[in-house]
Scaffold this motif. Structure first.
Motif, PDB file in Angstrom:
ATOM      1  N   LEU A  68       0.826  -1.207   0.000  1.00  0.00           N
ATOM      2  CA  LEU A  68       0.000   0.000   0.000  1.00  0.00           C
ATOM      3  C   LEU A  68       0.863   1.261   0.000  1.00  0.00           C
ATOM      4  O   LEU A  68       0.569   2.225  -0.715  1.00  0.00           O
ATOM      5  N   LEU A  69       1.944   1.264   0.796  1.00  0.00           N
ATOM      6  CA  LEU A  69       2.832   2.429   0.828  1.00  0.00           C
ATOM      7  C   LEU A  69       3.528   2.629  -0.513  1.00  0.00           C
ATOM      8  O   LEU A  69       3.699   3.763  -0.968  1.00  0.00           O
ATOM      9  N   ALA A  70       3.926   1.527  -1.159  1.00  0.00           N
ATOM     10  CA  ALA A  70       4.590   1.638  -2.462  1.00  0.00           C
ATOM     11  C   ALA A  70       3.665   2.257  -3.491  1.00  0.00           C
ATOM     12  O   ALA A  70       4.061   3.143  -4.262  1.00  0.00           O
ATOM     13  N   GLY A  71       2.416   1.803  -3.520  1.00  0.00           N
ATOM     14  CA  GLY A  71       1.471   2.325  -4.509  1.00  0.00           C
ATOM     15  C   GLY A  71       1.130   3.781  -4.276  1.00  0.00           C
ATOM     16  O   GLY A  71       1.052   4.569  -5.226  1.00  0.00           O
ATOM     17  N   TRP A  72       0.964   4.164  -2.999  1.00  0.00           N
ATOM     18  CA  TRP A  72       0.571   5.543  -2.705  1.00  0.00           C
ATOM     19  C   TRP A  72       1.744   6.506  -2.855  1.00  0.00           C
ATOM     20  O   TRP A  72       1.599   7.594  -3.420  1.00  0.00           O
ATOM     21  N   SER A  73       2.925   6.118  -2.351  1.00  0.00           N
ATOM     22  CA  SER A  73       4.064   7.044  -2.342  1.00  0.00           C
ATOM     23  C   SER A  73       4.655   7.261  -3.722  1.00  0.00           C
ATOM     24  O   SER A  73       5.392   8.227  -3.928  1.00  0.00           O
ATOM     25  N   SER A  74       4.347   6.382  -4.701  1.00  0.00           N
ATOM     26  CA  SER A  74       4.922   6.529  -6.040  1.00  0.00           C
ATOM     27  C   SER A  74       4.300   7.653  -6.846  1.00  0.00           C
ATOM     28  O   SER A  74       4.824   8.030  -7.898  1.00  0.00           O
ATOM     29  N   ASN A  75       3.156   8.192  -6.368  1.00  0.00           N
ATOM     30  CA  ASN A  75       2.490   9.308  -7.056  1.00  0.00           C
ATOM     31  C   ASN A  75       2.186   8.955  -8.511  1.00  0.00           C
ATOM     32  O   ASN A  75       2.482   9.705  -9.434  1.00  0.00           O
ATOM     33  N   ASN A  76       1.582   7.779  -8.687  1.00  0.00           N
ATOM     34  CA  ASN A  76       1.288   7.278 -10.024  1.00  0.00           C
ATOM     35  C   ASN A  76      -0.075   6.594  -9.973  1.00  0.00           C
ATOM     36  O   ASN A  76      -0.356   5.826  -9.053  1.00  0.00           O
ATOM     37  N   LYS A  77      -0.925   6.864 -10.959  1.00  0.00           N
ATOM     38  CA  LYS A  77      -2.275   6.292 -10.943  1.00  0.00           C
ATOM     39  C   LYS A  77      -2.246   4.770 -11.054  1.00  0.00           C
ATOM     40  O   LYS A  77      -3.014   4.064 -10.402  1.00  0.00           O
ATOM     41  N   PHE A  78      -1.337   4.249 -11.885  1.00  0.00           N
ATOM     42  CA  PHE A  78      -1.248   2.790 -12.045  1.00  0.00           C
ATOM     43  C   PHE A  78      -0.837   2.119 -10.734  1.00  0.00           C
ATOM     44  O   PHE A  78      -1.397   1.097 -10.333  1.00  0.00           O
ATOM     45  N   THR A  79       0.167   2.688 -10.077  1.00  0.00           N
ATOM     46  CA  THR A  79       0.633   2.074  -8.828  1.00  0.00           C
ATOM     47  C   THR A  79      -0.425   2.167  -7.743  1.00  0.00           C
ATOM     48  O   THR A  79      -0.584   1.242  -6.936  1.00  0.00           O
ATOM     49  N   LEU A  80      -1.164   3.291  -7.693  1.00  0.00           N
ATOM     50  CA  LEU A  80      -2.201   3.456  -6.674  1.00  0.00           C
ATOM     51  C   LEU A  80      -3.325   2.445  -6.875  1.00  0.00           C
ATOM     52  O   LEU A  80      -3.800   1.824  -5.912  1.00  0.00           O
ATOM     53  N   ILE A  81      -3.752   2.257  -8.122  1.00  0.00           N
ATOM     54  CA  ILE A  81      -4.810   1.281  -8.400  1.00  0.00           C
ATOM     55  C   ILE A  81      -4.325  -0.130  -8.058  1.00  0.00           C
ATOM     56  O   ILE A  81      -5.057  -0.927  -7.464  1.00  0.00           O
ATOM     57  N   GLY A  82      -3.071  -0.433  -8.426  1.00  0.00           N
ATOM     58  CA  GLY A  82      -2.517  -1.748  -8.105  1.00  0.00           C
ATOM     59  C   GLY A  82      -2.453  -1.978  -6.607  1.00  0.00           C
ATOM     60  O   GLY A  82      -2.757  -3.070  -6.113  1.00  0.00           O
ATOM     61  N   ALA A  83      -2.057  -0.934  -5.850  1.00  0.00           N
ATOM     62  CA  ALA A  83      -1.975  -1.069  -4.393  1.00  0.00           C
ATOM     63  C   ALA A  83      -3.351  -1.248  -3.779  1.00  0.00           C
ATOM     64  O   ALA A  83      -3.537  -2.057  -2.857  1.00  0.00           O
TER      65      ALA A  83
END
Length: 358
Positions: free
Chosen positions: A146-161
């Motif tokens: 969850l931290l990786a997806g949110w902290s990356s500031n990227n829509k793809f990573t946030l959805i994946g997280a």
């Protein structure tokens, strides 16, 4: 059967003869940590190679066949390559959380890895609440994702997280219900106690239909918990590039890659511990001669052999079934696996209370 506790007690006695108690304990802790880290890395490299070969077999290909005989050094070459890769700096991110996330994932899998009973007397952590501890530390991994997806500031990573968080938190319920079913039948939460309780027969065979149902639920939920196909929606390449670790490079990406394969080993190792006797040989009550022959096989071979069978089944899942949609994945958990798991736990409780087992 050889008991490895003889070796560990000998090392402990030797250290205490030459060092004060705190010094002996410090060296023992360092030795255990180094051995677990080396084993962690070696198992991950072996599993990466094995999955490539299994995938190639299912797809009628050869797999790795260039680096070393039959490509056995391909994973080592890939490891060296990823270690020297540059860590690419990403702008407009939460840098502290971005760098922390991979270590949380590794920490989670490493703590659970330390609970694995690799052989008779060969276990680093053996609490009287061992099953509870495994469930607790394995839940830390979702924080790293969850931290990786949110902290990356990227829509793809946030959805994946977000997908991964929903998936892992949901399927932890089914894994927990399967583990509780075994705990009710064994009467203990200590990992060594669960293995000893299978001396006269593995729980998969002596636990009747409820144990078989718990095993099937555990395999399905365990596959989903490791974000592997057909439950690999958090990393869906066709939709999200690489999901929550899209922005990671170098060793940070390597941490996620290692954790995926070690989590598969941990899930398989826990399955062998709970349902297939862990390091316990295959025993049949009353067949003393047969049991003595089984005891000649080292306990380490029993554990890794059973774990390898379960890992092959999980790989078979990935390369056979198509990827599910996120709504199908959550419907499977909440509408089918959780209700079946609850009813199965109740049935197992009645079996134990009324003594209906072998």
């Amino acid at each position: 059967m050889f008991d490895f506790s003889v070796v560990t007690h000998w090392i402990d006695t030797l250290l205490r003869q030459w060092l004060p108690e705190w010094g002996a304990l410090l060296i023992e802790f360092v030795l255990v940590g180094v051995v677990l880290l080396l084993l962690y890395a070696v198992i991950a490299l072996v599993l990466i190679y094995a999955e490539r070969k299994v995938c190639a077999f299912f797809q009628c290909r050869l797999g790795p066949n260039r680096v070393g005989p039959y490509g056995i050094f391909q994973s080592v070459a890939d490891m060296l390559k990823i270690l020297i890769k540059e860590l690419i700096e990403i702008k407009h991110i939460d840098r502290f959380l971005f760098n922390l996330a991979p270590f949380l994932v590794i920490l989670s899998s490493m703590l659970a890895f330390g609970c694995m009973p690799f052989g008779k007397g060969l276990i680093a952590i053996d609490f009287n609440i061992g099953v509870f501890f495994i469930m607790a530390v394995s839940s830390i991994g979702v924080l790293g994702i969850l931290l990786a997806g949110w902290s990356s500031n990227n829509k793809f990573t946030l959805i994946g997280a977000m997908r991964s968080g929903a998936q892992m938190i949901s399927y932890e319920l089914s894994i927990g219900l399967s583990m509780l079913t075994v705990v009710v039948f064994a009467g203990t939460m200590q990992t060594s106690g669960i293995i000893e309780a299978q001396n006269r027969g593995w729980f998969l065979f002596t636990g009747h239909i409820p144990m078989l149902v718990a095993f099937i639920i555990y395999l399905i939920a365990g596959t989903a918990e490791t974000n592997r196909g057909p439950f690999d929606l958090p990393e869906a390449e066709s939709e999200l590039t690489a999901g929550y670790h899209t922005e990671y490079s170098g060793i940070h990406f390597g941490f996620y890659y290692l954790a995926e394969y070690l989590n598969m080993f941990i899930v398989s190792g826990i399955a062998s511990l709970l349902f297939l006797g862990g390091w316990m040989p295959f025993h049949i009550g009353g067949w003393d001669a047969f049991n003595q022959v089984m005891d000649y096989i080292p306990s380490v071979i029993w554990f890794f052999g059973k774990t390898a069978v379960v890992m092959f089944i999980i790989m078979w899942f990935k390369w056979t079934f198509p990827r599910l949609r996120i709504d199908q994945l959550l419907h499977l958990e909440w509408k089918y696996l959780v209700p079946i798991g609850l009813i199965n736990l109740l049935v197992m409780t009645l079996v134990v209370v009324f003594g209906l087992h072998f």
